[in-house]
Scaffold this motif. Structure first.
Motif, PDB file in Angstrom:
ATOM      1  N   SER A   9       0.920  -1.218   0.117  1.00  0.00           N
ATOM      2  CA  SER A   9       0.050  -0.065  -0.174  1.00  0.00           C
ATOM      3  C   SER A   9       0.803   1.229  -0.020  1.00  0.00           C
ATOM      4  CB  SER A   9      -0.978   0.024   1.447  1.00  0.00           C
ATOM      5  OG  SER A   9      -1.880  -1.025   1.136  1.00  0.00           O
ATOM      6  N   ARG A  10       2.007   1.334   0.632  1.00  0.00           N
ATOM      7  CA  ARG A  10       2.578   2.411   1.016  1.00  0.00           C
ATOM      8  C   ARG A  10       3.439   2.687  -0.603  1.00  0.00           C
ATOM      9  NH1 ARG A  10       4.192   0.497   6.141  1.00  0.00           N
ATOM     10  NH2 ARG A  10       5.996  -0.559   5.446  1.00  0.00           N
ATOM     11  N   THR A  11       3.870   1.367  -0.951  1.00  0.00           N
ATOM     12  CA  THR A  11       4.715   1.521  -2.511  1.00  0.00           C
ATOM     13  C   THR A  11       3.514   1.986  -3.229  1.00  0.00           C
ATOM     14  OG1 THR A  11       6.099  -0.339  -1.955  1.00  0.00           O
ATOM     15  CG2 THR A  11       5.654   0.252  -4.183  1.00  0.00           C
ATOM     16  N   LEU A  12       2.306   1.626  -3.332  1.00  0.00           N
ATOM     17  CA  LEU A  12       1.137   2.116  -4.300  1.00  0.00           C
ATOM     18  C   LEU A  12       1.185   3.691  -4.207  1.00  0.00           C
ATOM     19  CD1 LEU A  12      -0.668   1.358  -6.436  1.00  0.00           C
ATOM     20  CD2 LEU A  12      -2.385   0.728  -4.691  1.00  0.00           C
ATOM     21  N   LEU A  13       1.195   4.372  -2.764  1.00  0.00           N
ATOM     22  CA  LEU A  13       0.661   5.564  -2.578  1.00  0.00           C
ATOM     23  C   LEU A  13       1.879   6.396  -2.997  1.00  0.00           C
ATOM     24  CD1 LEU A  13      -0.862   5.566   1.021  1.00  0.00           C
ATOM     25  CD2 LEU A  13      -1.851   6.003  -0.990  1.00  0.00           C
ATOM     26  N   ARG A  14       2.997   5.730  -2.962  1.00  0.00           N
ATOM     27  CA  ARG A  14       4.162   6.654  -3.850  1.00  0.00           C
ATOM     28  C   ARG A  14       4.315   6.622  -5.276  1.00  0.00           C
ATOM     29  NH1 ARG A  14       8.860   3.669  -0.050  1.00  0.00           N
ATOM     30  NH2 ARG A  14       8.186   4.980   2.027  1.00  0.00           N
ATOM     31  N   VAL A  15       3.695   5.489  -5.867  1.00  0.00           N
ATOM     32  CA  VAL A  15       3.723   5.473  -7.270  1.00  0.00           C
ATOM     33  C   VAL A  15       2.714   6.318  -8.007  1.00  0.00           C
ATOM     34  CG1 VAL A  15       3.280   3.846  -9.255  1.00  0.00           C
ATOM     35  CG2 VAL A  15       4.759   2.990  -7.338  1.00  0.00           C
ATOM     36  N   LEU A 194      20.336   3.559  -8.297  1.00  0.00           N
ATOM     37  CA  LEU A 194      21.110   4.534  -8.930  1.00  0.00           C
ATOM     38  C   LEU A 194      20.240   5.012 -10.156  1.00  0.00           C
ATOM     39  CD1 LEU A 194      23.988   5.552  -9.990  1.00  0.00           C
ATOM     40  CD2 LEU A 194      24.314   3.375 -11.029  1.00  0.00           C
ATOM     41  N   PHE A 195      19.283   4.091 -10.697  1.00  0.00           N
ATOM     42  CA  PHE A 195      18.547   4.407 -11.837  1.00  0.00           C
ATOM     43  C   PHE A 195      17.717   5.751 -11.324  1.00  0.00           C
ATOM     44  CE2 PHE A 195      14.469   4.204 -14.354  1.00  0.00           C
ATOM     45  CZ  PHE A 195      14.909   4.312 -15.446  1.00  0.00           C
ATOM     46  N   GLY A 196      17.045   5.463 -10.393  1.00  0.00           N
ATOM     47  CA  GLY A 196      16.158   6.371  -9.752  1.00  0.00           C
ATOM     48  C   GLY A 196      16.859   7.742  -9.257  1.00  0.00           C
ATOM     49  N   LEU A 197      18.025   7.496  -8.814  1.00  0.00           N
ATOM     50  CA  LEU A 197      18.705   8.807  -8.417  1.00  0.00           C
ATOM     51  C   LEU A 197      19.313   9.661  -9.867  1.00  0.00           C
ATOM     52  CD1 LEU A 197      21.187   7.601  -5.665  1.00  0.00           C
ATOM     53  CD2 LEU A 197      19.373   9.232  -5.568  1.00  0.00           C
ATOM     54  N   ARG A 198      19.540   8.634 -10.832  1.00  0.00           N
ATOM     55  CA  ARG A 198      19.990   9.455 -12.175  1.00  0.00           C
ATOM     56  C   ARG A 198      18.870  10.081 -12.753  1.00  0.00           C
ATOM     57  NH1 ARG A 198      24.742  11.029 -11.673  1.00  0.00           N
ATOM     58  NH2 ARG A 198      24.038  10.350  -9.539  1.00  0.00           N
ATOM     59  N   PHE A 199      17.579   9.209 -12.673  1.00  0.00           N
ATOM     60  CA  PHE A 199      16.317  10.075 -13.320  1.00  0.00           C
ATOM     61  C   PHE A 199      16.202  11.463 -12.551  1.00  0.00           C
ATOM     62  CE2 PHE A 199      11.659  10.837 -13.279  1.00  0.00           C
ATOM     63  CZ  PHE A 199      11.597  10.836 -14.539  1.00  0.00           C
ATOM     64  N   ILE A 248       7.522  19.737 -11.665  1.00  0.00           N
ATOM     65  CA  ILE A 248       8.720  19.235 -11.700  1.00  0.00           C
ATOM     66  C   ILE A 248       9.043  18.691 -10.231  1.00  0.00           C
ATOM     67  CG2 ILE A 248      11.454  19.849 -11.682  1.00  0.00           C
ATOM     68  CD1 ILE A 248      10.597  22.124 -13.656  1.00  0.00           C
ATOM     69  N   ALA A 249       8.719  19.227  -9.275  1.00  0.00           N
ATOM     70  CA  ALA A 249       8.975  18.670  -7.841  1.00  0.00           C
ATOM     71  C   ALA A 249       8.175  17.393  -7.551  1.00  0.00           C
ATOM     72  CB  ALA A 249       8.598  19.905  -6.715  1.00  0.00           C
ATOM     73  N   VAL A 250       7.007  17.425  -7.959  1.00  0.00           N
ATOM     74  CA  VAL A 250       6.361  16.007  -7.689  1.00  0.00           C
ATOM     75  C   VAL A 250       6.848  14.863  -8.664  1.00  0.00           C
ATOM     76  CG1 VAL A 250       3.843  14.784  -8.217  1.00  0.00           C
ATOM     77  CG2 VAL A 250       4.118  17.128  -7.255  1.00  0.00           C
ATOM     78  N   LEU A 251       7.013  15.069  -9.671  1.00  0.00           N
ATOM     79  CA  LEU A 251       7.878  14.024 -10.606  1.00  0.00           C
ATOM     80  C   LEU A 251       9.126  13.725 -10.048  1.00  0.00           C
ATOM     81  CD1 LEU A 251       8.103  12.504 -13.414  1.00  0.00           C
ATOM     82  CD2 LEU A 251       9.231  14.450 -14.204  1.00  0.00           C
ATOM     83  N   ALA A 252      10.032  14.532  -9.538  1.00  0.00           N
ATOM     84  CA  ALA A 252      11.208  13.854  -8.946  1.00  0.00           C
ATOM     85  C   ALA A 252      11.077  13.297  -7.735  1.00  0.00           C
ATOM     86  CB  ALA A 252      12.076  15.305  -8.920  1.00  0.00           C
ATOM     87  N   ILE A 253      10.304  13.892  -6.824  1.00  0.00           N
ATOM     88  CA  ILE A 253      10.021  13.203  -5.451  1.00  0.00           C
ATOM     89  C   ILE A 253       9.414  11.917  -5.760  1.00  0.00           C
ATOM     90  CG2 ILE A 253       9.108  13.518  -3.234  1.00  0.00           C
ATOM     91  CD1 ILE A 253       9.549  16.650  -3.306  1.00  0.00           C
ATOM     92  N   PHE A 255       9.309   9.812  -7.874  1.00  0.00           N
ATOM     93  CA  PHE A 255      10.004   8.902  -8.726  1.00  0.00           C
ATOM     94  C   PHE A 255      11.159   8.453  -7.811  1.00  0.00           C
ATOM     95  CE2 PHE A 255      10.749   7.034 -12.827  1.00  0.00           C
ATOM     96  CZ  PHE A 255      11.963   6.282 -12.664  1.00  0.00           C
ATOM     97  N   ASN A 256      11.655   9.289  -7.068  1.00  0.00           N
ATOM     98  CA  ASN A 256      12.770   8.947  -6.013  1.00  0.00           C
ATOM     99  C   ASN A 256      12.374   8.075  -5.020  1.00  0.00           C
ATOM    100  OD1 ASN A 256      15.386   9.055  -4.909  1.00  0.00           O
ATOM    101  ND2 ASN A 256      14.855  10.759  -3.577  1.00  0.00           N
ATOM    102  N   LEU A 257      11.160   8.214  -4.457  1.00  0.00           N
ATOM    103  CA  LEU A 257      10.475   7.510  -3.623  1.00  0.00           C
ATOM    104  C   LEU A 257      10.195   6.176  -3.959  1.00  0.00           C
ATOM    105  CD1 LEU A 257       8.099   9.849  -1.673  1.00  0.00           C
ATOM    106  CD2 LEU A 257      10.095   9.142  -0.733  1.00  0.00           C
ATOM    107  N   VAL A 258       9.611   5.901  -5.152  1.00  0.00           N
ATOM    108  CA  VAL A 258       9.489   4.686  -5.782  1.00  0.00           C
ATOM    109  C   VAL A 258      10.554   3.867  -5.940  1.00  0.00           C
ATOM    110  CG1 VAL A 258       8.594   3.461  -7.864  1.00  0.00           C
ATOM    111  CG2 VAL A 258       7.288   5.540  -6.804  1.00  0.00           C
ATOM    112  N   SER A 259      11.801   4.510  -6.600  1.00  0.00           N
ATOM    113  CA  SER A 259      12.750   3.770  -6.729  1.00  0.00           C
ATOM    114  C   SER A 259      13.733   3.370  -5.528  1.00  0.00           C
ATOM    115  CB  SER A 259      13.861   4.564  -7.572  1.00  0.00           C
ATOM    116  OG  SER A 259      14.182   5.640  -7.016  1.00  0.00           O
ATOM    117  N   ALA A 260      13.376   4.005  -4.531  1.00  0.00           N
ATOM    118  CA  ALA A 260      14.213   3.823  -3.105  1.00  0.00           C
ATOM    119  C   ALA A 260      13.151   2.473  -2.610  1.00  0.00           C
ATOM    120  CB  ALA A 260      14.164   4.776  -2.487  1.00  0.00           C
TER     121      ALA A 260
END
Length: 274
Positions: A9-15, A194-199, A248-253, A255-260
């Motif tokens: 559920s937490r992952t889905l909320l981040r996605v 790394l992919f998330g950070l690079r994105f 821009i902020a929502v996209l970056a944040i 995606f970073n949460l999902v990749s982590a």
């Protein structure tokens, strides 16, 4: 089971936020109510019925330009993240398995890491024939790969002395086989993170270049370019600046949460199955 359900559920909320933003960015050109280069209001008109987020410095619909402005940015950031991560994974594993090659790669990476990112991007982008978005993408790949190589090499170094790697080396297996079959499965968490950070970094690099007008040029609809163009009228129509900034902020944040989250789950799975 309850703990696993809560994790999902937490992952889905981040996605969800990032996924919705990506869908809007990809379908935005078909959802826009007005052309991106046609004035429909007075300059810096406030939000109203004719333009939900008001007008920009030329009276163009902010919402329509916002819906058009994310497609190229997201595609460029994904391309940069994929290329940098792939190059770093291959070169980083090879550097660990071949110490002489690793020392040469490490020295070369140190030189590029010391180069100030903004200066490097400006030099590469301005020297690129014609400039534009591809110049910024090339600069982000060139400047982002050395640091990513160091991350992969650091994560792979302890694995290089593991028994299964030494056994594969003793069998005479090739470097590519050892890297793909022995090292890479144990680096999934690192590669995903790394992919998330690079994105996220690519989003910021492309946005910074757009703000500096190194990449896309007016009258292109680009989130970062919208911020630069409409900054003088932020008190008249704040949405002309706030809307692309929030996108821009929502996209970056997100995606970073999902990749982590995916990286931690992958690392935990690798530990439990090993």
């Amino acid at each position: 089971m309850p703990g696993r359900t809560r994790t999902r559920s937490r992952t889905l909320l981040r996605v969800v936020p990032g996924l919705l933003l990506v869908i809007l960015a990809l379908t935005g050109p078909w959802l826009a109510a007005h052309p991106i280069d046609t004035p429909v209001t007075a300059p810096y008109a406030a939000a109203g019925d004719g333009a939900l987020l008001g007008g920009d410095q030329l009276g163009r619909d902010v919402l329509s330009r916002l819906l058009h402005g994310g497609t190229a940015l997201i595609a460029g950031a994904l391309f940069i993240a994929f290329v940098v991560t792939a190059l770093a994974t291959v070169v980083g594993c090879a550097a660990v398995l071949r110490p002489a090659l690793g020392r040469a790669i490490e020295r070369t990476a140190d030189v590029f890491i010391l180069l100030p990112p903004v200066l490097g991007i400006m030099l590469i982008a301005l020297a690129w024939p014609g400039g534009g978005r591809w110049a910024v993408i090339a600069a982000a790949v060139v400047l982002g790969t050395p640091y990513a190589i160091r991350i992969v090499a650091s994560a792979a170094a302890p694995l290089a002395s593991a028994g299964y790697v030494e056994a594969a080396t003793a069998r005479g297996e090739r470097t590519a086989y050892i890297a793909l079959r022995e090292l890479l499965p144990n680096l999934r968490g690192t590669v995903l993170a790394l992919f998330g950070l690079r994105f996220v970094e690519a989003v910021y690099v492309i946005s910074m270049a757009g703000f500096l007008q190194i990449g896309p040029q007016p009258p292109a609809a680009d989130w970062a370019l919208m911020i630069r163009e409409n900054a003088p009228g932020i008190l008249l129509n704040p949405w002309a600046v706030l809307a692309p900034s929030l996108a821009i902020a929502v996209l970056a944040i997100s995606f970073n949460l999902v990749s982590a989250s995916l990286a931690s789950r992958s690392a935990l799975k690798a530990v439990t199955t090993s």
